[in-house]
Enzyme design. Structure first.
Site, PDB file in Angstrom:
ATOM      1  CG  ASP A  16      -1.697  -1.164   1.525  1.00 46.29           C
ATOM      2  OD1 ASP A  16      -1.837  -1.248   0.232  1.00 46.29           O
ATOM      3  OD2 ASP A  16      -2.256  -1.566   2.182  1.00 46.29           O
ATOM      4  CE  LYS A  19       2.760  -2.184  -4.409  1.00 48.22           C
ATOM      5  NZ  LYS A  19       1.832  -1.904  -2.838  1.00 48.22           N
ATOM      6  N   GLY A  43      -4.596  -4.216  -4.587  1.00 47.94           N
ATOM      7  CA  GLY A  43      -5.763  -3.239  -3.762  1.00 47.94           C
ATOM      8  C   GLY A  43      -5.074  -1.410  -3.929  1.00 47.94           C
ATOM      9  CG  HIS A  44      -2.153  -2.160  -7.227  1.00 52.97           C
ATOM     10  ND1 HIS A  44      -1.694  -2.357  -7.858  1.00 52.97           N
ATOM     11  CD2 HIS A  44      -1.537  -2.432  -5.830  1.00 52.97           C
ATOM     12  CE1 HIS A  44      -0.389  -3.025  -7.153  1.00 52.97           C
ATOM     13  NE2 HIS A  44      -0.809  -3.355  -5.762  1.00 52.97           N
ATOM     14  CD  GLN A 225       0.335  -8.515  -2.559  1.00 56.04           C
ATOM     15  OE1 GLN A 225       1.131  -9.903  -3.817  1.00 56.04           O
ATOM     16  NE2 GLN A 225      -0.170  -8.620  -2.866  1.00 56.04           N
ATOM     17  NE  ARG A 306      -3.714   0.401   3.372  1.00 55.69           N
ATOM     18  CZ  ARG A 306      -4.363   1.129   2.713  1.00 55.69           C
ATOM     19  NH1 ARG A 306      -3.618   2.754   2.883  1.00 55.69           N
ATOM     20  NH2 ARG A 306      -4.998   0.710   1.174  1.00 55.69           N
TER      21      ARG A 306
HETATM   22  P1  GDP Z   1      -0.727   0.474  -3.834  1.00 48.78           P
HETATM   23  O1  GDP Z   1      -1.213  -0.721  -3.437  1.00 48.78           O
HETATM   24  O2  GDP Z   1       0.985   0.317  -3.246  1.00 48.78           O
HETATM   25  O3  GDP Z   1      -0.916   0.950  -4.970  1.00 48.78           O
HETATM   26  O4  GDP Z   1      -1.102   1.537  -2.326  1.00 48.78           O
HETATM   27  P2  GDP Z   1      -3.202   1.302  -2.100  1.00 48.78           P
HETATM   28  O5  GDP Z   1      -4.205   1.873  -3.308  1.00 48.78           O
HETATM   29  O6  GDP Z   1      -3.515   0.488  -1.756  1.00 48.78           O
HETATM   30  O7  GDP Z   1      -2.953   2.704  -0.754  1.00 48.78           O
HETATM   31  C1  GDP Z   1      -2.485   4.093  -1.539  1.00 48.78           C
HETATM   32  C2  GDP Z   1      -2.947   5.149  -0.824  1.00 48.78           C
HETATM   33  O8  GDP Z   1      -2.717   5.931  -1.181  1.00 48.78           O
HETATM   34  C3  GDP Z   1      -4.754   5.155  -1.955  1.00 48.78           C
HETATM   35  O9  GDP Z   1      -5.849   5.676  -1.791  1.00 48.78           O
HETATM   36  C4  GDP Z   1      -4.212   6.708  -3.160  1.00 48.78           C
HETATM   37  O10 GDP Z   1      -5.262   7.403  -3.496  1.00 48.78           O
HETATM   38  C5  GDP Z   1      -3.344   7.401  -2.038  1.00 48.78           C
HETATM   39  N1  GDP Z   1      -2.376   8.172  -1.803  1.00 48.78           N
HETATM   40  C6  GDP Z   1      -1.714   7.450  -2.759  1.00 48.78           C
HETATM   41  N2  GDP Z   1      -0.450   8.642  -3.416  1.00 48.78           N
HETATM   42  C7  GDP Z   1      -0.876   9.656  -2.233  1.00 48.78           C
HETATM   43  C8  GDP Z   1       0.092  10.904  -1.915  1.00 48.78           C
HETATM   44  O11 GDP Z   1       1.067  11.541  -2.727  1.00 48.78           O
HETATM   45  N3  GDP Z   1      -1.199  11.440  -0.803  1.00 48.78           N
HETATM   46  C9  GDP Z   1      -1.559  10.953   0.042  1.00 48.78           C
HETATM   47  N4  GDP Z   1      -3.069  11.588   0.776  1.00 48.78           N
HETATM   48  N5  GDP Z   1      -2.342   9.999  -0.768  1.00 48.78           N
HETATM   49  C10 GDP Z   1      -1.883   9.249  -1.366  1.00 48.78           C
HETATM   50  P1  IMO Z   2      -0.971  -3.608  -2.253  1.00 51.45           P
HETATM   51  O1  IMO Z   2      -0.352  -4.648  -3.729  1.00 51.45           O
HETATM   52  C1  IMO Z   2      -0.926  -4.808   2.198  1.00 51.45           C
HETATM   53  C2  IMO Z   2      -0.750  -8.730   3.499  1.00 51.45           C
HETATM   54  C3  IMO Z   2      -1.652  -9.376   4.218  1.00 51.45           C
HETATM   55  C4  IMO Z   2      -1.348 -10.420   4.750  1.00 51.45           C
HETATM   56  C5  IMO Z   2      -0.925 -10.646   4.300  1.00 51.45           C
HETATM   57  C6  IMO Z   2      -0.681 -11.840   4.001  1.00 51.45           C
HETATM   58  O2  IMO Z   2      -2.443  -3.685  -1.948  1.00 51.45           O
HETATM   59  O3  IMO Z   2       0.430  -3.104  -1.748  1.00 51.45           O
HETATM   60  P2  IMO Z   2      -2.525 -12.539   1.454  1.00 51.45           P
HETATM   61  O4  IMO Z   2      -3.440 -12.423   1.394  1.00 51.45           O
HETATM   62  O5  IMO Z   2      -1.458 -11.960   1.106  1.00 51.45           O
HETATM   63  O6  IMO Z   2      -1.932 -13.987   1.897  1.00 51.45           O
HETATM   64  O7  IMO Z   2      -1.933 -11.669   3.149  1.00 51.45           O
HETATM   65  O8  IMO Z   2       0.077  -9.681   3.743  1.00 51.45           O
HETATM   66  N1  IMO Z   2      -1.823  -8.002   2.389  1.00 51.45           N
HETATM   67  C7  IMO Z   2      -0.995  -6.690   2.282  1.00 51.45           C
HETATM   68  N2  IMO Z   2      -0.789  -5.500   2.841  1.00 51.45           N
HETATM   69  N3  IMO Z   2      -0.924  -4.393   0.643  1.00 51.45           N
HETATM   70  C8  IMO Z   2      -1.358  -5.611  -0.360  1.00 51.45           C
HETATM   71  O9  IMO Z   2      -0.933  -5.515  -1.613  1.00 51.45           O
HETATM   72  C9  IMO Z   2      -0.894  -6.370   0.947  1.00 51.45           C
HETATM   73  N4  IMO Z   2      -1.480  -7.798   0.350  1.00 51.45           N
HETATM   74  C10 IMO Z   2      -1.674  -8.305   1.472  1.00 51.45           C
HETATM   75  O10 IMO Z   2      -3.081  -7.859   4.834  1.00 51.45           O
HETATM   76  O11 IMO Z   2      -0.974  -9.209   6.538  1.00 51.45           O
HETATM   77 MG    MG Z   3      -2.609  -1.437  -2.106  1.00 54.27          MG
END
Ligand code: GDP
Ligand code: IMO
Ligand code: MG
Length: 423
Positions: A16, A19, A43-44, A225, A306
């Site tokens: 998270d 990416k 979840g991107h 991840q 988180r």
């Molecule tokens: P990923 O799994 O690495 O793609 O990241 P996620 O989408 O799960 O989580 C990142 C969260 O932060 C999302 O809700 C994005 O919309 C948000 N986000 C990304 N870049 C920024 C930033 O620079 N500032 C803020 N406030 N939010 C951001």
């Molecule tokens: P993105 O791509 C954050 C965590 C789960 C758990 C562990 C194992 O959005 O960054 P799993 O379901 O993979 O067997 O769970 O990994 N986890 C993540 N945490 N971002 C993710 O993906 C994750 N995918 C798995 O919370 O601790």
């Molecule tokens: Mg994510």
């Protein structure tokens, strides 16, 4: 021979990091975007033109023009969830079918894999991993133990293969005393997902990618991840079941190691983790709650809170090392905009008082050694030029670059595609 380049983008923390946003920002520079591991546990999130999208199995390059997006062999795919995700995108006007190619060798997540995920977690009790419940562990287990079903299997004698593996899973569920489930509707939808999948271009993606590279095309590999969730290098056993590190792009797509060019390491200006497991810089106080609230730190897949804490440079140095990061990208800098001071963990203190700089075998019980820096107390969300950045923030960036011995080449100051500073 003219050969294209392969760059890899991956998370350096516990997932998270942001990416999805960065892949979307960088896609115009590439011809192909490819996912190499993970599945719908990811979840991107992407935001642009007032719209927000959360992608799980579909690469984050899908919104930028007509770029080819590939789901590689290293990915695990749930046909029912994929169908929901793809149909949602199509409903919002994004045509995927011609641009999204899926590897014949990607493994299928069955409904019974999800039940096994839940059953394993229940059996672990207090020691549970806190998985996303998407069946990731059991699917990769079947892959490694050579029972798995792959996308390429759906075209020939699939019913029998499915039934045989399902029977094996049911036996395992009984052994785990996990018998209170209904497969009916889930299984029906899953089979519908299998039929839906057949409408897509199913490819030998290793051949496709290497052919494109030979033609001089460039590829961006999108990790899911993060490094600290890698099955080999993360905080085992509180990890996911794939190789999230740079090397995973080679095995997850069939790309030779000598093809890898730049490695983009994505990190937040602080740190978060979802699920169980050690997290040395976790904050249990008001500051942690403030970061969670300001950063909207709730899971994109499960909605879980988180866990939040300060940036951990011991873990990041380790992540930079195992991935060979060439470019750091710092996300969510704006979340710390109102803080008087910010802290960075520069070392760990062990129980016997020894101070270490290298990420150890076991981080349980280590105490973070912090360096405190001045906060910048400036709203950075509208800043797009480096020259406008406040001095205290520049000092923070310079400090991180020195500690991590790697340049920070992009800074993100908000969720929208436009909120970024390229350096
Ligand atoms: P990923 O799994 O690495 O793609 O990241 P996620 O989408 O799960 O989580 C990142 C969260 O932060 C999302 O809700 C994005 O919309 C948000 N986000 C990304 N870049 C920024 C930033 O620079 N500032 C803020 N406030 N939010 C951001
Ligand atoms: P993105 O791509 C954050 C965590 C789960 C758990 C562990 C194992 O959005 O960054 P799993 O379901 O993979 O067997 O769970 O990994 N986890 C993540 N945490 N971002 C993710 O993906 C994750 N995918 C798995 O919370 O601790
Ligand atoms: Mg994510």
């Amino acid at each position: 021979m003219n050969t294209g380049k392969v760059d890899v983008l991956l998370g350096l923390q516990w997932g998270d990091e942001g990416k999805g946003k960065v892949v979307d920002v960088l896609t115009p520079q590439y011809d192909v975007v490819a996912r190499f591991q993970g599945g719908p546990n990811a979840g991107h999130t992407l935001e642009f033109e007032g719209q927000k999208y959360v992608l799980r199995s579909i690469p984050s390059g899908i919104f930028q023009g007509d770029k080819v997006n590939i789901v590689g062999n290293g990915v695990v795919l749930a046909p029912d969830l994929f169908m929901d995700e793809a149909k949602d995108l199509e409903r919002s006007g994004h045509n995927l079918k011609s641009r999204l190619h899926i590897s014949r060798k990607a493994h299928l997540i069955m409904p019974t894999h999800r039940l096994l995920d839940a059953a394993n977690e229940a059996a672990k009790g207090a020691g549970k991993v806190g998985t996303t419940g998407k069946g990731i562990g059991p699917t990769y287990t079947d892959k490694i133990s050579r029972y798995g079903l792959r996308v390429g299997d759906i075209f020939d004698g699939f019913e029998e293969k499915y039934a045989a593996l399902k029977a094996r899973h049911e036996q395992m569920l009984r052994a785990l005393n996990y018998t209170d489930y209904e497969l009916g509707e889930t299984e029906r939808k899953w089979m519908e997902g299998i039929d839906y999948l057949k409408q897509y271009t199913i490819v030998d993606s290793e051949h496709e990618i290497n052919r494109l590279l030979k033609e001089g095309k460039s590829v961006l590999c999108e990790g899911a991840q993060g490094t600290m969730l890698d099955v080999d290098f993360g905080s085992y056993p509180f990890v996911t079941s794939s190789n999230t590190v740079c090397a995973g792009a080679c095995t997850g797509l069939g790309i030779a190691p000598n093809r890898i060019g730049r490695v983009f390491g994505i990190m937040k200006a602080y740190c978060t983790r979802v699920g169980a497991g050690p997290f040395p810089t976790e904050l249990f106080d008001e500051t942690g709650a403030q970061i969670r609230q300001l950063g909207h730190e709730f899971g994109a897949v499960t909605g879980r809170e988180r866990r939040c804490g300060w940036i951990d440079l011991v873990a990041l140095r380790y992540a930079v090392m195992v991935n060979g990061v060439t470019n750091l990208i710092m996300m969510k800098s704006d979340v710390l905009d109102t803080f008087e001071t910010v802290k960075a963990c520069v070392a760990y203190k062990l129980k016997d008082g020894t101070v270490i700089n290298e990420y150890p075998f076991d981080v349980e019980g280590v105490e973070p050694v912090y360096q405190e820096l001045k906060g910048w107390k400036t709203d950075m969300t509208q800043i797009t030029e480096e020259a406008q950045l406040p001095q205290a923030f520049r000092d923070y960036v310079a400090f991180l670059e020195e500690q991590l011995e790697t340049p920070i080449t992009m800074i993100s100051t908000g969720p929208d595609r436009k909120q970024k500073i390229i350096r």
